[in-house]
Design a protein around this motif. Structure first.
Motif, mmCIF file in Angstrom:
data_model
loop_
_atom_site.group_PDB
_atom_site.id
_atom_site.type_symbol
_atom_site.label_atom_id
_atom_site.label_comp_id
_atom_site.label_asym_id
_atom_site.label_seq_id
_atom_site.Cartn_x
_atom_site.Cartn_y
_atom_site.Cartn_z
ATOM 1 N N SER A 1 0.662 -1.333 -0.013
ATOM 2 C CA SER A 1 0.031 0.095 0.113
ATOM 3 C C SER A 1 0.913 1.304 -0.017
ATOM 4 O O SER A 1 0.343 2.150 0.096
ATOM 5 C CB SER A 1 -0.930 0.173 1.145
ATOM 6 N N GLY B 1 -8.278 0.799 -4.582
ATOM 7 C CA GLY B 1 -8.781 -0.747 -4.574
ATOM 8 C C GLY B 1 -8.281 -1.603 -5.218
ATOM 9 O O GLY B 1 -7.347 -1.434 -5.985
ATOM 10 N N ASN B 2 -9.177 -2.659 -5.690
ATOM 11 C CA ASN B 2 -8.817 -3.743 -6.549
ATOM 12 C C ASN B 2 -9.438 -3.471 -7.978
ATOM 13 O O ASN B 2 -10.144 -2.494 -8.024
ATOM 14 C CB ASN B 2 -9.346 -5.056 -6.143
ATOM 15 N N GLN C 1 -18.664 0.469 -9.676
ATOM 16 C CA GLN C 1 -17.620 0.674 -8.955
ATOM 17 C C GLN C 1 -16.709 1.835 -9.436
ATOM 18 O O GLN C 1 -15.932 2.546 -8.438
ATOM 19 C CB GLN C 1 -16.829 -0.537 -8.880
ATOM 20 N N ARG D 1 -14.841 4.786 -7.156
ATOM 21 C CA ARG D 1 -13.325 4.893 -7.385
ATOM 22 C C ARG D 1 -12.843 6.303 -7.771
ATOM 23 O O ARG D 1 -11.934 7.060 -7.501
ATOM 24 C CB ARG D 1 -12.534 3.958 -8.270
#
Length: 331
Positions: A124, A177-178, A188, A192
Motif C-alpha cells: 500500500s 482498491g482492486n 464501482q 473510485r
C-alpha cells in the motif's frame, strides 16, 4: 435450493478438493472475485471465481462450468512459474491485488506464505500503488495510439477501444482498491473516481460507451437482440469464455436489475463488451443488430472517431490525476 455466500464458498472448496484429487500437479487453489465480498449477487445471479495453480503449463487457461441456472464456476488455470517473483507481483495491476487477500482453497507446501510475504510487503505504499496504476495507464495509451492507424471498422476495432477504456478506468480504480469487476464496472468506477477526487470522470466514462445517447428505454430495447446474439455466439465452437452459455443468465439478470435501479446506464459496459465479443465470433451477416446498437450509441462509423477524441481527453485526465498524486507524495 437456497443459495447463500456460505454455499458458494462451500462449492468452491469442494471443487478445489476434487481437482486436487484428480490432478497431482495442482500446486494451489484460491477463491477470488465477488464471492470474497459481502454481497456477490447481482440480479440473484453470480459466478464463483477460482484460480488453480499448476506445477506445469495447464492445457487450458480458463473454463466456465454451470452450477445452477444462476450460478457458474469461472476457473482460471495458471502455471506456477507466473508466481516465481512475488516482489514483482505486488506491482502487477491484476495479480497483485488478487494475491493480496484471496481465500485459499487448497495448498501444497508453503505456496501462499511464500507468495504473500512478497506481495504484501509495502503493497500500500504510494510508490507501489502508483506503479500498479501506471502500468494500466501506459497500456491504455498504447492501445489508443494503435487505434489511430486502424481503418477497418468492426468488432475487432471496438474491442481494442474497449480494452483501452478498461485499462484507463482501472488506472483510477487501482488508486483506491482492486480492479473493477465486469458487471459492476461502472458502479464501482463511480466510487473510485470520487475517491480519486475526480467524480466527473464517471460521466465521462459513461459517454465513452454511448451514455450520452442512451437511457433506460433504449437499453431495454437492446436486450432481445443482445440475448439472441449471445445465444448464437455461445453455441459456436471455441467461444470466448466470457460469453460461454452459462453466463447468459448471469449477465441478463444483472441487466434487468440495473434497468430497475437508479443507475440503468451502469449496464453499458457489460452489455457493450459482451455484445462485441459475440459479434466478433459471428459471421458479418449476423452482426447487423450489434452494428445498429453501436450506431445508436455512437460507437460505429464517423461517430467512432469522435469517441476516440473523447478517449484521448479521458486518458489525459487520468494522466493528470496520476501526476498530481505522484507530486503530492514527492514521487
Amino acid at each position: 435450493m437456497r443459495i447463500t455466500r456460505e454455499t458458494l464458498v462451500r462449492i468452491a472448496k469442494e471443487t478445489a478438493q476434487k481437482r486436487a484429487l484428480a490432478d497431482p500437479g495442482l500446486v494451489a487453489a484460491y477463491l477470488t472475485g465477488s464471492v470474497r465480498t459481502e454481497n456477490p449477487f447481482l440480479g440473484n445471479a453470480t459466478d464463483i471465481d477460482i484460480v488453480l495453480v499448476h506445477a506445469g503449463q495447464p492445457k487450458i487457461r480458463r473454463e466456465v462450468l454451470p452450477v445452477t441456472a444462476e450460478i457458474h464456476l469461472d476457473i482460471v488455470h495458471n502455471p506456477r512459474q507466473e508466481y516465481e517473483k512475488p516482489k514483482e507481483l505486488r506491482l502487477h495491476p491484476w495479480l497483485g491485488p488478487e494475491l493480496y487477500d484471496p481465500l485459499p482453497l487448497f495448498v501444497s507446501g508453503h505456496f501462499f506464505e511464500f507468495i504473500q510475504a512478497g506481495v504484501r510487503a509495502e503493497f500500500s505504499e504510494p510508490g507501489n500503488v502508483l506503479a500498479r496504476a501506471r502500468k494500466n495507464a501506459e497500456h491504455a495509451r498504447q492501445i489508443w495510439s494503435g487505434l489511430q492507424e486502424s481503418v477497418n471498422a468492426g468488432p475487432t476495432l471496438l474491442l481494442s477501444y474497449l480494452k483501452s477504456i478498461n485499462h484507463a478506468a482501472n488506472t483510477i480504480a487501482l488508486l483506491a482498491g482492486n480492479p473493477l469487476a465486469e458487471r459492476r464496472f461502472m458502479l464501482q468506477f463511480h466510487e473510485r473516481a470520487e475517491a480519486a477526487g475526480a467524480p466527473a470522470l464517471a460521466a465521462d466514462l459513461a459517454s465513452l460507451l454511448g451514455g450520452d445517447r442512451a437511457d433506460a428505454s433504449i437499453l431495454s430495447g437492446f436486450l432481445t437482440s443482445w440475448e439472441e446474439d449471445f445465444f448464437q455466439a455461445a453455441s459456436r465452437n471455441k467461444v470466448h469464455p466470457s460469453i460461454a452459455s452459462p453466463r447468459l443468465i448471469y449477465y441478463k439478470a444483472s441487466f434487468n436489475a440495473m434497468l430497475a435501479s437508479e443507475s440503468p446506464l451502469s449496464m453499458l459496459w457489460p452489455m457493450v463488451h459482451t455484445w462485441t465479443l459475440c459479434a466478433a465470433s459471428l459471421p458479418r451477416s449476423q452482426q447487423v443488430k450489434w452494428q445498429t446498437a453501436c450506431e445508436t450509441l455512437g460507437l460505429f462509423g464517423q461517430s467512432f472517431n469522435e469517441r476516440l477524441e473523447e478517449l484521448d481527453r479521458f486518458l489525459d485526465a487520468v494522466d493528470e490525476i496520476m501526476e498530481n498524486l505522484a507530486s503530492s507524495h514527492g514521487l
